[in-house]
Design a protein around this motif. Structure first.
Motif, PDB file in Angstrom:
ATOM      1  N   LEU A 102       0.856  -1.193   0.000  1.00  0.00           N
ATOM      2  CA  LEU A 102       0.000   0.000   0.000  1.00  0.00           C
ATOM      3  C   LEU A 102       0.887   1.237   0.000  1.00  0.00           C
ATOM      4  O   LEU A 102       1.888   1.278   0.724  1.00  0.00           O
ATOM      5  CB  LEU A 102      -0.851   0.065   1.268  1.00  0.00           C
ATOM      6  CG  LEU A 102      -2.002  -0.905   1.444  1.00  0.00           C
ATOM      7  CD1 LEU A 102      -2.553  -0.797   2.878  1.00  0.00           C
ATOM      8  CD2 LEU A 102      -3.117  -0.571   0.454  1.00  0.00           C
ATOM      9  N   VAL A 103       0.496   2.226  -0.796  1.00  0.00           N
ATOM     10  CA  VAL A 103       1.109   3.556  -0.678  1.00  0.00           C
ATOM     11  C   VAL A 103      -0.027   4.497  -0.283  1.00  0.00           C
ATOM     12  O   VAL A 103      -1.064   4.540  -0.948  1.00  0.00           O
ATOM     13  CB  VAL A 103       1.763   4.015  -1.998  1.00  0.00           C
ATOM     14  CG1 VAL A 103       2.306   5.435  -1.840  1.00  0.00           C
ATOM     15  CG2 VAL A 103       2.895   3.066  -2.403  1.00  0.00           C
ATOM     16  N   CYS A 104       0.160   5.206   0.823  1.00  0.00           N
ATOM     17  CA  CYS A 104      -0.911   6.060   1.353  1.00  0.00           C
ATOM     18  C   CYS A 104      -0.489   7.528   1.353  1.00  0.00           C
ATOM     19  O   CYS A 104       0.680   7.844   1.620  1.00  0.00           O
ATOM     20  CB  CYS A 104      -1.245   5.665   2.794  1.00  0.00           C
ATOM     21  SG  CYS A 104      -1.832   3.976   2.960  1.00  0.00           S
ATOM     22  N   PHE A 105      -1.445   8.396   1.064  1.00  0.00           N
ATOM     23  CA  PHE A 105      -1.265   9.853   1.192  1.00  0.00           C
ATOM     24  C   PHE A 105      -2.454  10.359   2.008  1.00  0.00           C
ATOM     25  O   PHE A 105      -3.579  10.390   1.497  1.00  0.00           O
ATOM     26  CB  PHE A 105      -1.308  10.558  -0.164  1.00  0.00           C
ATOM     27  CG  PHE A 105      -0.103  10.384  -1.052  1.00  0.00           C
ATOM     28  CD1 PHE A 105       0.199   9.170  -1.641  1.00  0.00           C
ATOM     29  CD2 PHE A 105       0.708  11.479  -1.329  1.00  0.00           C
ATOM     30  CE1 PHE A 105       1.290   9.039  -2.490  1.00  0.00           C
ATOM     31  CE2 PHE A 105       1.815  11.360  -2.174  1.00  0.00           C
ATOM     32  CZ  PHE A 105       2.106  10.133  -2.747  1.00  0.00           C
ATOM     33  N   ALA A 106      -2.228  10.738   3.258  1.00  0.00           N
ATOM     34  CA  ALA A 106      -3.301  11.286   4.094  1.00  0.00           C
ATOM     35  C   ALA A 106      -3.235  12.805   4.015  1.00  0.00           C
ATOM     36  O   ALA A 106      -2.254  13.401   4.466  1.00  0.00           O
ATOM     37  CB  ALA A 106      -3.131  10.812   5.541  1.00  0.00           C
ATOM     38  N   GLN A 107      -4.238  13.401   3.395  1.00  0.00           N
ATOM     39  CA  GLN A 107      -4.289  14.881   3.308  1.00  0.00           C
ATOM     40  C   GLN A 107      -3.049  15.425   2.604  1.00  0.00           C
ATOM     41  O   GLN A 107      -2.522  16.478   2.971  1.00  0.00           O
ATOM     42  CB  GLN A 107      -4.358  15.441   4.741  1.00  0.00           C
ATOM     43  CG  GLN A 107      -5.065  16.762   4.916  1.00  0.00           C
ATOM     44  CD  GLN A 107      -6.565  16.601   5.068  1.00  0.00           C
ATOM     45  OE1 GLN A 107      -7.064  15.548   5.419  1.00  0.00           O
ATOM     46  NE2 GLN A 107      -7.299  17.629   4.763  1.00  0.00           N
ATOM     47  N   ALA A 108      -2.541  14.725   1.623  1.00  0.00           N
ATOM     48  CA  ALA A 108      -1.271  15.148   1.012  1.00  0.00           C
ATOM     49  C   ALA A 108      -1.255  15.030  -0.518  1.00  0.00           C
ATOM     50  O   ALA A 108      -0.388  15.629  -1.156  1.00  0.00           O
ATOM     51  CB  ALA A 108      -0.111  14.336   1.602  1.00  0.00           C
ATOM     52  N   TRP A 109      -2.184  14.295  -1.102  1.00  0.00           N
ATOM     53  CA  TRP A 109      -2.116  14.053  -2.554  1.00  0.00           C
ATOM     54  C   TRP A 109      -2.308  15.340  -3.353  1.00  0.00           C
ATOM     55  O   TRP A 109      -1.811  15.475  -4.472  1.00  0.00           O
ATOM     56  CB  TRP A 109      -3.153  12.982  -2.932  1.00  0.00           C
ATOM     57  CG  TRP A 109      -3.152  12.560  -4.364  1.00  0.00           C
ATOM     58  CD1 TRP A 109      -4.090  12.846  -5.305  1.00  0.00           C
ATOM     59  CD2 TRP A 109      -2.150  11.763  -5.025  1.00  0.00           C
ATOM     60  NE1 TRP A 109      -3.748  12.277  -6.510  1.00  0.00           N
ATOM     61  CE2 TRP A 109      -2.571  11.603  -6.372  1.00  0.00           C
ATOM     62  CE3 TRP A 109      -0.963  11.165  -4.618  1.00  0.00           C
ATOM     63  CZ2 TRP A 109      -1.826  10.873  -7.308  1.00  0.00           C
ATOM     64  CZ3 TRP A 109      -0.223  10.438  -5.551  1.00  0.00           C
ATOM     65  CH2 TRP A 109      -0.653  10.315  -6.870  1.00  0.00           C
ATOM     66  N   HIS A 110      -3.019  16.311  -2.824  1.00  0.00           N
ATOM     67  CA  HIS A 110      -3.251  17.560  -3.576  1.00  0.00           C
ATOM     68  C   HIS A 110      -1.973  18.395  -3.703  1.00  0.00           C
ATOM     69  O   HIS A 110      -1.965  19.398  -4.415  1.00  0.00           O
ATOM     70  CB  HIS A 110      -4.367  18.386  -2.922  1.00  0.00           C
ATOM     71  CG  HIS A 110      -4.127  18.723  -1.488  1.00  0.00           C
ATOM     72  ND1 HIS A 110      -4.187  17.777  -0.487  1.00  0.00           N
ATOM     73  CD2 HIS A 110      -3.799  19.886  -0.880  1.00  0.00           C
ATOM     74  CE1 HIS A 110      -3.919  18.346   0.681  1.00  0.00           C
ATOM     75  NE2 HIS A 110      -3.668  19.628   0.464  1.00  0.00           N
ATOM     76  N   TRP A 111      -0.893  17.980  -3.023  1.00  0.00           N
ATOM     77  CA  TRP A 111       0.367  18.723  -3.127  1.00  0.00           C
ATOM     78  C   TRP A 111       1.239  18.238  -4.274  1.00  0.00           C
ATOM     79  O   TRP A 111       2.303  18.803  -4.523  1.00  0.00           O
ATOM     80  CB  TRP A 111       1.163  18.599  -1.808  1.00  0.00           C
ATOM     81  CG  TRP A 111       0.585  19.433  -0.727  1.00  0.00           C
ATOM     82  CD1 TRP A 111      -0.244  19.017   0.276  1.00  0.00           C
ATOM     83  CD2 TRP A 111       0.764  20.846  -0.546  1.00  0.00           C
ATOM     84  NE1 TRP A 111      -0.591  20.086   1.066  1.00  0.00           N
ATOM     85  CE2 TRP A 111       0.015  21.213   0.581  1.00  0.00           C
ATOM     86  CE3 TRP A 111       1.487  21.824  -1.231  1.00  0.00           C
ATOM     87  CZ2 TRP A 111      -0.028  22.534   1.052  1.00  0.00           C
ATOM     88  CZ3 TRP A 111       1.438  23.124  -0.771  1.00  0.00           C
ATOM     89  CH2 TRP A 111       0.687  23.467   0.361  1.00  0.00           C
ATOM     90  N   VAL A 112       0.870  17.152  -4.946  1.00  0.00           N
ATOM     91  CA  VAL A 112       1.772  16.567  -5.949  1.00  0.00           C
ATOM     92  C   VAL A 112       1.246  16.811  -7.366  1.00  0.00           C
ATOM     93  O   VAL A 112       0.057  17.070  -7.573  1.00  0.00           O
ATOM     94  CB  VAL A 112       1.944  15.047  -5.731  1.00  0.00           C
ATOM     95  CG1 VAL A 112       2.418  14.772  -4.311  1.00  0.00           C
ATOM     96  CG2 VAL A 112       0.667  14.282  -6.046  1.00  0.00           C
ATOM     97  N   ARG A 113       2.173  16.691  -8.347  1.00  0.00           N
ATOM     98  CA  ARG A 113       1.742  16.662  -9.744  1.00  0.00           C
ATOM     99  C   ARG A 113       1.322  15.218 -10.024  1.00  0.00           C
ATOM    100  O   ARG A 113       2.152  14.295  -9.953  1.00  0.00           O
ATOM    101  CB  ARG A 113       2.878  17.096 -10.656  1.00  0.00           C
ATOM    102  CG  ARG A 113       3.185  18.590 -10.541  1.00  0.00           C
ATOM    103  CD  ARG A 113       4.363  18.969 -11.382  1.00  0.00           C
ATOM    104  NE  ARG A 113       5.571  18.280 -10.927  1.00  0.00           N
ATOM    105  CZ  ARG A 113       6.740  18.280 -11.563  1.00  0.00           C
ATOM    106  NH1 ARG A 113       6.877  18.948 -12.682  1.00  0.00           N
ATOM    107  NH2 ARG A 113       7.778  17.626 -11.089  1.00  0.00           N
ATOM    108  N   VAL A 114       0.039  15.026 -10.318  1.00  0.00           N
ATOM    109  CA  VAL A 114      -0.530  13.676 -10.353  1.00  0.00           C
ATOM    110  C   VAL A 114       0.192  12.745 -11.341  1.00  0.00           C
ATOM    111  O   VAL A 114       0.548  11.624 -10.964  1.00  0.00           O
ATOM    112  CB  VAL A 114      -2.054  13.747 -10.630  1.00  0.00           C
ATOM    113  CG1 VAL A 114      -2.622  12.371 -10.937  1.00  0.00           C
ATOM    114  CG2 VAL A 114      -2.752  14.358  -9.422  1.00  0.00           C
TER     115      VAL A 114
END
Ligand SMILES: C[S@@+](CC[C@H](N)C(=O)[O-])C[C@H]1O[C@@H](n2cnc3c(N)ncnc32)[C@H](O)[C@@H]1O
Length: 249
Positions: A102-114
Motif C-alpha cells: 500500500l502507498v498512502c497519502f493522508a491529506q497530502a495528494w493535492h500537493w503533488v503533480r498527479v
C-alpha cells in the motif's frame, strides 16, 4: 537551505490541533484495497507529524513514512522512536521498485503533480498493490460561519479557492493509465473542540500562514465569528472524508 515544505514552520500548531481520521476510513480502505492493513508493507507519503502513521501502525502495518519536511519528520520521529522515516519527494521516491503493498497519502495528494507522483507510486507498489489517498474536509457549506470564513480566506490568502477540495481525484488517477481499478468512498463525522484549539487548527493550515502580516486580523475575525455561533466556546465541526483507492494491475 530553506525548508521544502510549507508545513515545517507550522509543526507545533499542526501537532496540537489537526484532526485524526475516523476508524471507518481504515475499514473502508481495507475493503477497497481488498486486503487487511495488518501485515502490509505501507509507504506513507506526506506523513507529516505522523497522524495517520500512528493509526496504520496501531492496525499492524509496517510503515515507512516519507515527507519533504525535515521538521515534520523530526516531530514524527520524536513521537514514534525508531521508525524508518525518510526525507523525500513523492515525485522521486527514494525507495526501490516493488516494495509496497500500500502507498498512502493522508491529506497530502493535492500537493503533488498527479502524472509524476502516480508513476512513482506505480513503480514502488507490488503487482496488485494499492494507492490510497484520503482527506478530512470540513463539511459545513450550509453554515454561515463557514461561508464567511471561506470569503475571508479568498480575500486574504493569495491564490486560495475553496474549490480545491472538489477536484476529480478519482478521474485524475484513472487518466494516468497506471491503475486497473479506481474506487472511492466517503463518510461523515464530527468533532468538538474549544475555541483556542480551533484557532490553532486554523494556524496549522498553509493557506492561513500565506495570509502573512494580516494573519492575526484574520484570526481575530474568526474568533468573533465562531463565538457568535458557538457562544460557550465549544466548536462543533462537521467533517466528511473522501477516500480514493487505485489498484495496480
Ligand atoms: C497537510 S500535511 C498532511 C500530513 C499528514 N499526512 C496528516 O495526515 O496529518 C501535507 C504533508 O505533505 C508533505 N508534502 C507536500 N508535498 C510533498 C511531496 N512532494 N513529497 C513528500 N511530501 C510532501 C508536507 O511536507 C506535509 O507534511
Amino acid at each position: 537551505m530553506g525548508s521544502r515544505s510549507p508545513f515545517d514552520a507550522l509543526v507545533d500548531a499542526y501537532d496540537a490541533a489537526r484532526p485524526t481520521y475516523p476508524d471507518r476510513l481504515f475499514a473502508d480502505l481495507e475493503r477497497l484495497a481488498g486486503r487487511p492493513v495488518a501485515g502490509a508493507d505501507v509507504v506513507e507519503v506526506g506523513a507529516g507529524t505522523g497522524i495517520a502513521t500512528r493509526r496504520l501502525l496501531d492496525l499492524g502495518a509496517r510503515v515507512v513514512p516519507v515527507d519533504l519536511g525535515a521538521a515534520m519528520l523530526t516531530r514524527l520521529r520524536e513521537r514514534t522512536p525508531g521508525i524508518p522515516a525518510v526525507l523525500g519527494d513523492a515525485e522521486a521516491l527514494p525507495l526501490r521498485s516493488g516494495v509496497a503493498d500500500l502507498v498512502c497519502f493522508a491529506q497530502a495528494w493535492h500537493w503533488v503533480r498527479v502524472p509524476v507522483a502516480a508513476a512513482e507510486v506505480a513503480r514502488v507498489l507490488r503487482p496488485g498493490g494499492s494507492l490510497a489517498v484520503w482527506w478530512n474536509d470540513v463539511d459545513a457549506e450550509d453554515e454561515r460561519w463557514w461561508r464567511r470564513q471561506q470569503e475571508r480566506l479568498e480575500a486574504m490568502s493569495p491564490g486560495y479557492r475553496r474549490e480545491y477540495r472538489t477536484r476529480p481525484y478519482a478521474e485524475e488517477l484513472r487518466w494516468t493509465g497506471h491503475f486497473a481499478e479506481v474506487l472511492t468512498l466517503g463518510g461523515r463525522w464530527r468533532r468538538r473542540l474549544d475555541i483556542d484549539t480551533y484557532l490553532t487548527w486554523l494556524r496549522s493550515k498553509s493557506y492561513v500562514a500565506a495570509i502573512g502580516d494580516r494573519q492575526e486580523d484574520f484570526l481575530d475575525a474568526e474568533r468573533r465569528s465562531m463565538l457568535r455561533t458557538f457562544p460557550d466556546g465549544i466548536v462543533e465541526e462537521p467533517f466528511r472524508t473522501l477516500l480514493v483507492v487505485a489498484r495496480r494491475p
